[in-house]
Scaffold this active site. Structure first.
Site, short mmCIF file in Angstrom:
data_model
loop_
_atom_site.label_atom_id
_atom_site.label_comp_id
_atom_site.label_asym_id
_atom_site.label_seq_id
_atom_site.Cartn_x
_atom_site.Cartn_y
_atom_site.Cartn_z
N THR A 97 90.29 -37.13 -37.35
CA THR A 97 90.10 -37.30 -38.79
C THR A 97 88.89 -38.18 -39.08
O THR A 97 88.06 -37.87 -39.95
CB THR A 97 91.37 -37.92 -39.42
OG1 THR A 97 92.48 -37.08 -39.09
CG2 THR A 97 91.26 -38.06 -40.92
N THR A 102 85.21 -52.98 -32.05
CA THR A 102 85.36 -53.10 -30.60
C THR A 102 86.04 -51.85 -30.06
O THR A 102 87.02 -51.36 -30.61
CB THR A 102 86.17 -54.37 -30.26
OG1 THR A 102 85.48 -55.48 -30.81
CG2 THR A 102 86.32 -54.55 -28.75
N CYS A 105 108.02 -29.13 -46.42
CA CYS A 105 108.91 -29.43 -47.52
C CYS A 105 108.25 -30.46 -48.42
O CYS A 105 108.16 -31.62 -48.07
CB CYS A 105 110.20 -29.98 -46.95
SG CYS A 105 111.58 -29.78 -48.04
N1 PLP Z 1 91.57 -31.17 -37.11
C1 PLP Z 1 92.45 -30.30 -36.60
C2 PLP Z 1 92.09 -28.85 -36.51
C3 PLP Z 1 93.69 -30.75 -36.14
O1 PLP Z 1 94.57 -29.87 -35.64
C4 PLP Z 1 93.99 -32.12 -36.25
C5 PLP Z 1 95.32 -32.63 -35.84
O2 PLP Z 1 96.31 -31.92 -35.92
C6 PLP Z 1 93.02 -33.00 -36.78
C7 PLP Z 1 91.83 -32.48 -37.20
C8 PLP Z 1 93.28 -34.45 -36.91
O3 PLP Z 1 93.15 -35.12 -35.66
P1 PLP Z 1 93.70 -36.59 -35.49
O4 PLP Z 1 95.18 -36.51 -35.47
O5 PLP Z 1 93.14 -37.08 -34.20
O6 PLP Z 1 93.18 -37.37 -36.64
#
Ligand code: PLP
Length: 394
Positions: free
Chosen positions: A77, A244, A332
């Site tokens: 993310t 860090t 849900c």
């Molecule tokens: N992008 C995709 C396609 C994902 O499947 C996921 C997690 O399910 C993410 C981004 C997010 O990754 P993270 O959980 O490391 O933030």
């Protein structure tokens, strides 16, 4: 009562994966003895810095990138946000983004919020998908404008495993002078990737999807790509990401990437064969079941199957009682059962979208596990259908 890992049939590897034993072994010294700060001048810290750089080389090796193009982050993310926000800041005169209707919330919600919280300074084109989950390249070409700051398109869909032609799309974007980001969180480690051969500017990956720990990710930034950090702070990651370093997890991610490079062939043969056996077995044994997603243009480990006229949550509950872990395509929300935005974008009918289950396998699954699911699931679906008012007339 708690469920022990050895009792579980784990087929939810697109949600998260177990840490490989080799990865844990590589991490342990950095959680115990070698705790120095990698930025320190003394040898006790400096050697930790060298471990990070070795991990950088291992990640780069899996991606066909140069080590200097790898920035460690906290998760997929963060990598997605960093790429997209960097691109719009380095292109202040542009106000348009192109993405798809089926992105993970890490990209989808960022794009939605960019429109809303900037008073619609930015506008976003969300490309539709066909009923098999694939993208139309002509439509993509037509969506690009002189105002487009960045294209962000996932390499593999997390729900269906469908692969997008991101290499070709990146080339098209490059010809128009537009930056290209791909969320490759589900693709890395499952399919071969050689970034040297592509025009991709940014790529995101996440440790916990490839048998490394949670809480570590990578953003690949092609050499020469204009870049503004998301986390401002210290000079870590050559000034590209303050904070860090999560040393042990970075070391683990490096080892996981080296292992993935070694085991890619297994993923592509043994795991694919298990997935195909599971999918074919379920589609044959269970009437009114259908696959969601293109038959071949998809990850080797993912099968998304709809069982019409039953609720995904009910199936999952019964599977849980048999200690089988998988995911449902509906969530849900606020009392109403909303089918997934991915299946909706593919036009999967309501009665099928609600009863969709995603099975995502890994190199740790066995044929006995597949046989157990094949022996168990038809009974669960038959039982639920016997209770379903929608099924009565079928
Ligand atoms: N992008 C995709 C396609 C994902 O499947 C996921 C997690 O399910 C993410 C981004 C997010 O990754 P993270 O959980 O490391 O933030």
């Amino acid at each position: 009562m708690a469920v022990l890992p050895e009792q579980v049939i784990y087929m939810d590897n697109n949600a998260t994966t177990r840490i490989a034993p080799e990865v844990l072994d590589a991490m342990m010294p950095y959680l115990t003895r070698f705790y120095g700060n990698p930025s320190s001048m003394y040898t006790f810290g400096g050697q930790v810095g060298r471990a990070i750089n070795q991990a950088r080389e291992e990640v780069a090796g899996l991606l066909g990138a140069a080590p200097g193009e790898i920035v460690f982050t906290s998760c997929g993310t963060e990598s997605d946000s960093t790429a997209i926000l960097s691109a719009i800041q380095t292109n202040p005169e542009k106000n348009h983004l192109v993405t798809t209707k089926v992105e993970h919330p890490a990209v989808k919600n960022l794009c939605d919020n960019l429109e809303i919280f900037t008073g619609r300074k930015y506008h976003v084109t969300r490309l539709p998908v066909a009923s098999d989950g694939t993208l139309d390249l002509q439509r993509f070409k037509d969506s690009l404008t002189d105002e487009t700051a960045i294209v962000s398109v996932m390499w593999a869909n997390n729900e269906t495993g469908v692969l997008f032609p991101v290499e070709e799309m990146a080339r098209i974007a490059r010809e128009r002078g537009i930056l290209f980001h791909t969320d490759a969180v589900q693709a890395v480690g499952k399919i071969p990737i050689d970034l040297k051969q592509t025009a991709i500017d940014f790529l995101s990956l996440s440790g916990h999807k490839l048998h490394a720990p949670k809480g570590v990710g990578v953003l690949y930034v092609r050499k020469g790509t204009p870049y503004i950090p998301f986390l401002n702070g210290g000079h870590q990651e050559h000034g590209r990401r303050g904070g860090t370093e999560n040393v042990a997890s970075i070391v683990g991610l490096g080892r996981a990437c080296a292992l993935a490079a070694e085991k890619m062939a297994e993923e592509n043969t043994r795991v694919r064969a298990l997935r195909d056996k599971l999918e074919h077995g379920l589609l044959t044994a269970i009437p009114k079941s259908l696959r969601n997603g293109h038959p071949s243009q998809r990850l080797p480990n993912t099968a998304n199957i709809s069982f019409e006229y039953v609720e995904g949550e009910a199936i999952l509950l019964h599977m849980n009682q048999a200690n089988i872990c998988a995911s449902s395509g509906s969530a849900c929300t606020s009392g109403s059962l909303e089918p997934s935005h991915v299946l909706r974008a593919m036009g999967v009918p309501f009665t099928a979208a609600h009863g969709s289950i995603r099975f995502s396998l890994s190199i740790y699954n066995t044929e006995q596990e597949v046989d157990f699911v094949l022996a168990t699931l038809p009974g669960i679906i038959a039982k639920l259908r016997a209770l379903s008012p929608f099924w009565e007339d079928k």
